[in-house]
Design a protein around this motif. Structure first.
Motif, mmCIF file in Angstrom:
data_model
loop_
_atom_site.group_PDB
_atom_site.id
_atom_site.type_symbol
_atom_site.label_atom_id
_atom_site.label_comp_id
_atom_site.label_asym_id
_atom_site.label_seq_id
_atom_site.Cartn_x
_atom_site.Cartn_y
_atom_site.Cartn_z
ATOM 1 N N LYS A 429 0.826 -1.214 0.000
ATOM 2 C CA LYS A 429 0.000 0.000 0.000
ATOM 3 C C LYS A 429 0.857 1.259 0.000
ATOM 4 C CE LYS A 429 -0.591 -0.755 4.964
ATOM 5 N NZ LYS A 429 -0.038 -2.136 4.881
ATOM 6 N N ASP A 430 2.133 1.120 0.332
ATOM 7 C CA ASP A 430 3.040 2.273 0.309
ATOM 8 C C ASP A 430 3.323 2.750 -1.108
ATOM 9 O OD1 ASP A 430 3.283 2.084 3.057
ATOM 10 O OD2 ASP A 430 5.091 0.838 2.954
ATOM 11 N N ASN A 431 3.304 1.836 -2.062
ATOM 12 C CA ASN A 431 3.784 2.125 -3.411
ATOM 13 C C ASN A 431 2.681 2.266 -4.442
ATOM 14 O OD1 ASN A 431 6.293 1.723 -2.209
ATOM 15 N ND2 ASN A 431 6.375 -0.429 -2.846
ATOM 16 N N LEU A 432 1.465 1.885 -4.104
ATOM 17 C CA LEU A 432 0.373 1.864 -5.061
ATOM 18 C C LEU A 432 -0.854 2.575 -4.504
ATOM 19 C CD1 LEU A 432 0.626 -1.888 -6.121
ATOM 20 C CD2 LEU A 432 1.373 0.073 -7.481
ATOM 21 N N VAL A 433 -1.723 3.000 -5.402
ATOM 22 C CA VAL A 433 -3.041 3.525 -5.044
ATOM 23 C C VAL A 433 -4.061 2.452 -5.394
ATOM 24 C CG1 VAL A 433 -4.762 5.308 -5.469
ATOM 25 C CG2 VAL A 433 -2.336 5.898 -5.471
ATOM 26 N N TYR A 434 -4.986 2.177 -4.466
ATOM 27 C CA TYR A 434 -5.979 1.134 -4.667
ATOM 28 C C TYR A 434 -7.386 1.714 -4.779
ATOM 29 C CZ TYR A 434 -2.544 -2.475 -3.545
ATOM 30 O OH TYR A 434 -1.453 -3.310 -3.561
ATOM 31 N N GLY A 435 -8.261 0.895 -5.328
ATOM 32 C CA GLY A 435 -9.679 1.190 -5.357
ATOM 33 C C GLY A 435 -10.440 -0.112 -5.394
ATOM 34 N N VAL A 436 -11.735 -0.061 -5.057
ATOM 35 C CA VAL A 436 -12.590 -1.245 -5.120
ATOM 36 C C VAL A 436 -13.825 -0.896 -5.944
ATOM 37 C CG1 VAL A 436 -13.924 -2.954 -3.811
ATOM 38 C CG2 VAL A 436 -11.765 -2.068 -2.879
ATOM 39 N N GLN A 437 -14.150 -1.775 -6.891
ATOM 40 C CA GLN A 437 -15.322 -1.603 -7.750
ATOM 41 C C GLN A 437 -16.303 -2.735 -7.505
ATOM 42 O OE1 GLN A 437 -13.100 -1.850 -11.431
ATOM 43 N NE2 GLN A 437 -13.222 0.364 -11.756
ATOM 44 N N ALA A 438 -17.585 -2.465 -7.711
ATOM 45 C CA ALA A 438 -18.616 -3.504 -7.667
ATOM 46 C C ALA A 438 -18.942 -3.938 -9.091
ATOM 47 C CB ALA A 438 -19.864 -2.979 -6.968
ATOM 48 N N VAL A 439 -19.210 -5.235 -9.275
ATOM 49 C CA VAL A 439 -19.451 -5.819 -10.595
ATOM 50 C C VAL A 439 -20.745 -6.617 -10.561
ATOM 51 C CG1 VAL A 439 -18.460 -7.254 -12.432
ATOM 52 C CG2 VAL A 439 -16.942 -6.050 -10.844
ATOM 53 N N ASP A 440 -21.611 -6.449 -11.573
ATOM 54 C CA ASP A 440 -22.831 -7.254 -11.601
ATOM 55 C C ASP A 440 -22.649 -8.472 -12.507
ATOM 56 O OD1 ASP A 440 -23.282 -6.541 -14.265
ATOM 57 O OD2 ASP A 440 -25.026 -5.295 -13.850
ATOM 58 N N LYS A 441 -23.672 -9.290 -12.600
ATOM 59 C CA LYS A 441 -23.571 -10.562 -13.309
ATOM 60 C C LYS A 441 -23.461 -10.408 -14.814
ATOM 61 C CE LYS A 441 -25.894 -13.108 -9.629
ATOM 62 N NZ LYS A 441 -27.087 -13.899 -9.213
ATOM 63 N N ASP A 442 -23.746 -9.212 -15.334
ATOM 64 C CA ASP A 442 -23.583 -8.959 -16.763
ATOM 65 C C ASP A 442 -22.248 -8.294 -17.081
ATOM 66 O OD1 ASP A 442 -26.033 -10.021 -17.668
ATOM 67 O OD2 ASP A 442 -27.088 -8.220 -17.017
ATOM 68 N N GLY A 443 -21.414 -8.109 -16.055
ATOM 69 C CA GLY A 443 -20.114 -7.502 -16.282
ATOM 70 C C GLY A 443 -20.095 -5.997 -16.196
ATOM 71 N N ASN A 444 -21.190 -5.366 -15.771
ATOM 72 C CA ASN A 444 -21.189 -3.920 -15.576
ATOM 73 C C ASN A 444 -20.398 -3.576 -14.315
ATOM 74 O OD1 ASN A 444 -23.051 -3.127 -17.786
ATOM 75 N ND2 ASN A 444 -24.515 -4.354 -16.618
ATOM 76 N N VAL A 445 -19.542 -2.568 -14.416
ATOM 77 C CA VAL A 445 -18.594 -2.239 -13.354
ATOM 78 C C VAL A 445 -18.844 -0.818 -12.845
ATOM 79 C CG1 VAL A 445 -16.146 -2.072 -12.750
ATOM 80 C CG2 VAL A 445 -16.895 -3.739 -14.450
ATOM 81 N N SER A 446 -18.851 -0.648 -11.541
ATOM 82 C CA SER A 446 -19.046 0.674 -10.942
ATOM 83 C C SER A 446 -17.754 1.475 -10.985
ATOM 84 C CB SER A 446 -19.480 0.523 -9.480
ATOM 85 O OG SER A 446 -18.358 0.209 -8.657
ATOM 86 N N PRO A 447 -17.824 2.779 -10.753
ATOM 87 C CA PRO A 447 -16.596 3.530 -10.481
ATOM 88 C C PRO A 447 -15.908 2.963 -9.236
ATOM 89 C CG PRO A 447 -18.430 5.020 -10.917
ATOM 90 C CD PRO A 447 -19.009 3.644 -10.766
ATOM 91 N N ALA A 448 -14.632 3.243 -9.111
ATOM 92 C CA ALA A 448 -13.873 2.762 -7.963
ATOM 93 C C ALA A 448 -14.100 3.655 -6.747
ATOM 94 C CB ALA A 448 -12.387 2.699 -8.298
ATOM 95 N N THR A 449 -13.951 3.064 -5.587
ATOM 96 C CA THR A 449 -13.967 3.799 -4.325
ATOM 97 C C THR A 449 -12.577 3.740 -3.708
ATOM 98 O OG1 THR A 449 -16.294 3.245 -3.934
ATOM 99 C CG2 THR A 449 -14.995 3.968 -2.042
ATOM 100 N N TYR A 450 -12.063 4.896 -3.324
ATOM 101 C CA TYR A 450 -10.740 5.000 -2.713
ATOM 102 C C TYR A 450 -10.836 4.559 -1.258
ATOM 103 C CZ TYR A 450 -6.434 7.193 -0.974
ATOM 104 O OH TYR A 450 -5.217 7.443 -0.400
ATOM 105 N N PRO A 451 -9.946 3.672 -0.806
ATOM 106 C CA PRO A 451 -9.999 3.201 0.587
ATOM 107 C C PRO A 451 -9.363 4.184 1.569
ATOM 108 C CG PRO A 451 -8.246 2.070 -0.563
ATOM 109 C CD PRO A 451 -8.910 2.961 -1.578
ATOM 110 N N LEU A 452 -10.009 4.361 2.689
ATOM 111 C CA LEU A 452 -9.463 5.162 3.777
ATOM 112 C C LEU A 452 -8.858 4.219 4.826
ATOM 113 C CD1 LEU A 452 -12.321 7.813 4.164
ATOM 114 C CD2 LEU A 452 -10.159 8.014 2.888
ATOM 115 N N PRO A 453 -7.980 4.719 5.668
ATOM 116 C CA PRO A 453 -7.303 3.835 6.629
ATOM 117 C C PRO A 453 -8.219 3.342 7.742
ATOM 118 C CG PRO A 453 -6.632 6.109 6.975
ATOM 119 C CD PRO A 453 -7.444 6.095 5.715
ATOM 120 N N MET A 454 -8.011 2.089 8.121
ATOM 121 C CA MET A 454 -8.724 1.499 9.243
ATOM 122 C C MET A 454 -7.674 0.982 10.235
ATOM 123 S SD MET A 454 -11.321 -1.731 9.140
ATOM 124 C CE MET A 454 -11.018 -3.016 10.334
ATOM 125 N N ARG A 455 -7.727 1.509 11.426
ATOM 126 C CA ARG A 455 -6.703 1.136 12.420
ATOM 127 C C ARG A 455 -7.248 0.092 13.392
ATOM 128 N NH1 ARG A 455 -2.488 4.534 11.838
ATOM 129 N NH2 ARG A 455 -2.883 6.536 10.802
#
Length: 455
Positions: A429-455
């Motif tokens: 996580k130090d070297n890259l930027v991540y995101g998470v997308q949701a995908v439906d059964k037809d392959g449609n993909v949402s925009p990504a959400t940037y993760p915030l820190p969880m301690r």
């Protein structure tokens, strides 16, 4: 590539990173959807050209121009827009006037009714119908003197082009169904101070309307620069990163900055999605993301939505010719000055409309972007552990983790991790930027959400 259906249609081996055994080693492609291809194909330059000429035919569409005439002024223009969207919507579009009485202001010398024309295509999925995507153009026009309410102000490019694109999208997309709801909006008083869009955004925020994305189309008509050079293969997409601060940043914004996420605002995520989708469905046409709210120190109807906290972007042609914008009609040294329809290229407007339509369709068919996405940080580790809240859509297939180098503007790698609410990627996580997308059964993909820190 043959047409792909359902999740199994779109699985390819992805070898860039390792994940735990609970996750799949495959990822779904952002499959081309036949319905989106059909929508793109249906966009008509001929109809767009007819809409531009019709709008120009009202003489002036100045916000404070005549409202009583049936053939001249802004009142006639907005009644025609409403009637046209009612006609082509065939009962599926919910079309209404949305207005307010605006008091005297810098560019309004008398109390004036500001009226937007709003056409809503309701979503059909219970879990998604209260999620909205808005597309707009402004139908008012002006000449050199912004207070001149009577002179002919064709406003062909600024912004009959954007208005025509919105009408065309509304008419085409009304024949299709989407999970989420779409709002096709033509707004007034952009030239006087963004008052039409500002009123809509203010009311949307007060009513807690879930606007997941807003696309503004303003000055999308010219395929030539001021020197006459043809440039019809790209469009600018203005996307704000960190908003201008008038006070101390919120905890969320502070965290975004502290973690190096200044390029991962919800608006930048929307822009990435629009670029990827638009370029997929409109081959040979490039979407240039510009890292600014708008052109240098200028503004448009997406700005009030940004100020209200929504993701919002602006489409504008590659190079504006200012001889055809905000000008009194005249001839100087044999050169025709003014915003005439002859300077609008309907084929180019249609290409921009296709990018808009493909993006809107993709967004409205896809699940919502994942919520409460976090990176676990309790332990020092050279891997990345992500968690998120489960989506509610019944056709959800799972989630995709995406990543890029910190200096890259676009996602470079991805991994489908199944219908889970956590994933581990064995890259730092130090070297890259991540995101998470949701995908439906037809392959449609949402925009990504940037993760915030969880301690």
């Amino acid at each position: 590539m043959p047409h792909l259906t359902k999740l199994s249609l779109a699985l390819l081996l992805a070898g860039a990173a390792s994940v735990h055994a609970a996750e799949t080693a495959d990822r779904p492609l952002p499959a081309r959807q036949a319905e989106i291809d059909a929508i793109v194909k249906e966009i008509s330059p001929q109809r767009i050209q007819a809409y531009v000429h019709k709008l120009v035919g009202f003489g002036t569409r100045h916000t404070m121009s005549d409202t009583a005439s049936e053939t001249h002024g802004i009142g006639a223009a907005r009644r025609w827009i409403k009637a046209e969207m009612e006609r082509c919507g065939a009962g599926r579009l919910e079309v209404r006037f949305d207005g307010h009485l605006h008091p005297v202001d810098n560019r309004i010398d008398k109390p004036t009714e500001i009226v937007n024309v709003v056409a809503t295509l309701p979503g059909t999925q219970a879990a998604s119908k209260d999620r909205y995507y808005v597309v707009s153009g402004h139908y008012d026009s002006r000449v050199t003197d912004v207070m001149n309410t009577t002179a002919d102000a064709p406003g062909a490019n600024d912004d009959a082009s954007g208005t025509a694109a919105v009408i065309e999208m509304a008419c085409v997309m009304a024949r299709h169904q989407f999970d989420a709801s779409l709002v096709f909006m033509t707004v007034a008083a952009e030239e006087q101070g963004l008052y039409g869009s500002g009123d809509f955004a203010k009311k949307a925020k007060a009513n807690r309307m879930n606007i997941a994305g807003m696309l503004n189309n303003d000055i999308i008509g010219s395929s030539h620069d001021e020197k006459g050079k043809l440039d019809n293969g790209r469009v600018r997409l203005f996307a704000e990163g960190v908003p201008p601060l008038r006070e101390a940043p919120s905890p969320e914004l502070r965290t975004l900055l502290v973690t190096g996420g200044e390029n991962d605002s919800i608006t930048r995520q929307l822009a990435r999605h629009v670029k990827e989708t638009g370029e997929r469905y409109v081959p040979g046409f490039k979407v240039d993301i510009i890292y600014r709210r708008d052109r240098y120190l200028r503004g448009g109807d997406h700005s009030p939505f940004l100020d209200a906290g929504y993701a919002a972007v602006r489409f504008t042609e590659p190079a504006e010719d200012f001889r055809h914008q905000h000008q009194d009609l005249r001839v100087e040294n044999g050169v025709k000055i003014g915003d005439y329809p002859e300077f609008v290229d309907p084929d180019y407007v249609a290409q921009v409309a296709r990018v808009n339509a493909a993006s809107l369709a993709s967004l409205a068919l896809a699940p919502a972007a994942p919520q409460e996405v976090k990176v676990k940080t309790a332990a020092l580790d050279n891997g990345t552990d992500l968690v998120w809240k489960a989506n509610a859509e019944p056709d959800l297939a799972g989630y995709r983790v995406v990543w890029r180098e910190t200096t890259s503007p676009l996602w470079q790698g991805s991994r489908f991790v199944g219908n889970a609410t956590s994933a581990r990627i064995d890259m730092s996580k130090d070297n890259l930027v991540y995101g998470v997308q949701a995908v439906d059964k037809d392959g449609n993909v949402s925009p990504a959400t940037y993760p915030l820190p969880m301690r």
